[in-house]
Design an enzyme around this catalytic site. Structure first.
Site, PDB file in Angstrom:
ATOM      1  N   SER A  23       0.839  -1.210   0.000  1.00 33.93           N
ATOM      2  CA  SER A  23       0.000   0.000   0.000  1.00 33.93           C
ATOM      3  C   SER A  23       0.868   1.251   0.000  1.00 33.93           C
ATOM      4  CB  SER A  23      -0.877   0.033   1.261  1.00 33.93           C
ATOM      5  OG  SER A  23      -1.794  -1.017   1.240  1.00 33.93           O
ATOM      6  N   ARG A 123     -13.458  -7.118 -11.085  1.00 38.74           N
ATOM      7  CA  ARG A 123     -13.692  -6.446  -9.800  1.00 38.74           C
ATOM      8  C   ARG A 123     -14.430  -5.116  -9.991  1.00 38.74           C
ATOM      9  NH1 ARG A 123      -8.201  -6.569  -6.507  1.00 38.74           N
ATOM     10  NH2 ARG A 123      -9.604  -5.886  -4.850  1.00 38.74           N
ATOM     11  N   SER A 168     -13.506   1.231   2.778  1.00 40.92           N
ATOM     12  CA  SER A 168     -12.464   0.954   1.789  1.00 40.92           C
ATOM     13  C   SER A 168     -11.443   2.073   1.731  1.00 40.92           C
ATOM     14  CB  SER A 168     -13.095   0.770   0.399  1.00 40.92           C
ATOM     15  OG  SER A 168     -12.088   0.870  -0.599  1.00 40.92           O
ATOM     16  N   ASP A 321      -6.965  -8.099   4.537  1.00 41.79           N
ATOM     17  CA  ASP A 321      -6.229  -8.987   3.634  1.00 41.79           C
ATOM     18  C   ASP A 321      -5.713 -10.245   4.335  1.00 41.79           C
ATOM     19  OD1 ASP A 321      -6.587  -7.298   1.468  1.00 41.79           O
ATOM     20  OD2 ASP A 321      -4.774  -6.155   1.893  1.00 41.79           O
TER      21      ASP A 321
HETATM   22  C1  S3P Z   1      -5.642  -1.317   0.096  1.00 31.64           C
HETATM   23  C2  S3P Z   1      -6.886  -1.341   0.655  1.00 31.64           C
HETATM   24  C3  S3P Z   1      -7.660  -2.576   0.843  1.00 31.64           C
HETATM   25  C4  S3P Z   1      -6.787  -3.822   0.728  1.00 31.64           C
HETATM   26  C5  S3P Z   1      -5.860  -3.748  -0.439  1.00 31.64           C
HETATM   27  C6  S3P Z   1      -4.935  -2.552  -0.319  1.00 31.64           C
HETATM   28  C7  S3P Z   1      -4.961  -0.026  -0.076  1.00 31.64           C
HETATM   29  O1  S3P Z   1      -8.661  -2.640  -0.153  1.00 31.64           O
HETATM   30  O2  S3P Z   1      -7.598  -4.969   0.620  1.00 31.64           O
HETATM   31  O3  S3P Z   1      -5.078  -4.913  -0.536  1.00 31.64           O
HETATM   32  O4  S3P Z   1      -3.738  -0.006  -0.302  1.00 31.64           O
HETATM   33  O5  S3P Z   1      -5.635   1.004   0.045  1.00 31.64           O
HETATM   34  P1  S3P Z   1     -10.104  -1.943   0.056  1.00 31.64           P
HETATM   35  O6  S3P Z   1      -9.902  -0.497   0.088  1.00 31.64           O
HETATM   36  O7  S3P Z   1     -10.894  -2.369  -1.146  1.00 31.64           O
HETATM   37  O8  S3P Z   1     -10.645  -2.516   1.326  1.00 31.64           O
END
Ligand code: S3P
Length: 445
Positions: A23, A123, A168, A321
């Protein structure tokens, strides 16, 4: 497709350095591309997902280079300065790369085509396309809000106040990134806390962002538009999501003791370690420190028996995750583990609820799969194993079941280990270095 098996292992031992946080790596590249001057990134994750983001920002006009010592240098173009690429941007498997970049593009008056692999093209993108349309961006997707899509960013973006309908961080980040090129204040209202790397890094690059809380407890994250971002040094901590795999492997393989160094301990990412501790796992944080604004620690993990727990829905955003590998831990625990409020797992790289349920069932574990819940009946000791698990282009399903094999009576096989390259390219070598038995072909008896 590379199929791998994982066989029962002796105690795992040793110390490993985790790959950089995925991230944070995406965000460092994206903000580096929007900043003026040089951003120097140490510890960038060199997995396929992040490399696709690097290619994308290069096509958009930023300069991106890797030194021989693994340091990445980005020379940004300034907010609003991205240029129209002459070919389609392919994000491969990465929802984060695609969704965050859409946010960046929403306020750039250029037209960009975006696609991805079969998993990413299945997705939902409307969760970001809808709020970005409020800024004035025009986005045309395939039916059902799927990739490939085209985005024509707004020429005169208007600021937006957006209440997240789903917990999210990707949606939150896309809206905030769109707010960068928009005059006035962009506000995201976040009822449930999700990872805050975007907010932290925006501050690090000089954006004006403030966070207050409404009477209902929701966070109001307000960004002042059109700041001048200046290039910064970024040190990327080890990815706690990647750390969860060797950690669970050590916990479930009798006699193990390993140390994972430099793991990011942002409290919005550590739900899995709290849950494992509640289950009875022996995890100790050593040398806790702050590196480049993010808390980091070394984790010492020892093997030990686990008991089932209820994982409440409100913890889901802090360990979203990690459910697949938690389910593996739950499979060898005593009693049942109930995971509530996990419907978001159905729209990850695969439908993770169904992939985990199928995989565990094929290894002799009793599982109840609900629409947004999962119950795993632990077998209190080594699991039967023996399954052939479909990874469905999902790195975390592949790694979870390779971890599981270490604690099963019969080998566990995953049909396609290729997706591991997206987030943890050295996974197999590091695990085998600790004493795991992961290999191609059939296990020796
Ligand atoms: C992430 C947010 C999460 C996570 C993804 C990385 C990010 O997704 O599952 O692997 O870096 O902002 P969501 O925002 O869809 O929950």
């Amino acid at each position: 497709m590379t199929s791998l098996y994982s066989a029962a292992a002796g105690p795992l031992a040793g110390t490993i350095l985790l790959p950089g946080d995925k991230s944070i790596s995406h965000r460092a590249l994206l903000l580096g591309a929007l900043a003026v001057g040089e951003t120097v990134i140490e510890g960038l994750l060199e997995g396929e997902d992040v490399l696709n983001t690097a290619v994308a920002i290069r096509k958009l006009g930023a300069s991106v280079a890797r030194d021989d010592d693994g340091i990445w240098r980005v020379h940004g173009v300034g907010i609003g300065g991205l240029r129209e690429p002459d070919s389609v941007l392919d994000f491969g498997n990465s929802g984060t790369g695609a969704r965050l970049l859409l946010g960046v593009l929403a306020g750039h008056p250029i037209t960009v085509f975006i696609t991805g692999d079969k998993s990413l093209c299945s997705r939902p993108m409307n969760r970001v396309a809808d709020p970005l349309a409020e800024f004035g961006a025009r986005i045309m997707t395939r039916r059902g809000g799927r990739l490939p899509l085209a985005i024509a960013g707004a020429t005169d973006p208007v600021p937006v106040t957006y209440r997240l309908p789903v917990a999210s961080a990707q949606v939150k980040s896309a809206v905030l990134l769109a707010g960068l090129s928009t005059p006035g204040h962009t506000t995201v209202i976040e009822p449930e806390p999700t990872r805050d790397h975007t907010e932290l890094m925006l501050q690090h690059f000089g954006a004006d962002i403030d966070i207050t809380h409404g009477s209902d407890g929701a966070a109001h994250i307000r960004l002042v538009g059109q700041p001048e971002l200046s290039g910064q040094p970024v040190t990327v901590p080890g990815d706690p999501s990647s750390a969860a795999f060797p950690a669970v492997a050590a916990i479930i393989t009798p006699g193990s003791e390993i140390t994972l160094t430099g793991v990011g301990m942002n409290p919005r990412r550590t739900g899995v370690f709290e849950t494992l501790a509640e289950m009875g796992a022996d995890i100790t944080r050593l040398s806790e420190r702050v590196e480049a604004g993010e808390p980091v620690a070394d984790l010492r993990v020892r093997a030990g028996g686990l008991r089932g727990v209820v994982v409440p829905a409100e913890r889901a955003p802090r360990m979203i995750d990690e459910y697949p590998v938690l389910a593996v831990a739950a499979a060898v625990a005593e009693g049942e583990t109930v995971m509530q409020g996990v419907g978001e797992l159905r729209v990850k790289e695969s439908d993770r609820l169904s992939a985990v349920a199928k995989g565990l069932t094929s290894c002799g574990i009793r599982v109840e799969e609900g629409e947004d819940s999962l119950v795993v009946h632990g077998c209190n000791g080594p699991a039967p194993g023996g399954g052939l698990v479909e990874t469905a282009l999902d790195h975390r399903i592949a790694m979870s079941f390779l971890v599981f094999g270490a604690a099963c009576e019969q080998q566990v096989t995953v049909d396609d280990a290729g997706p591991i390259e997206t987030s943890f390219p050295d996974f197999v070598d590091l695990m085998n270095g600790l004493g795991a038995r992961i290999a191609q072909g059939k296990a020796a008896v």
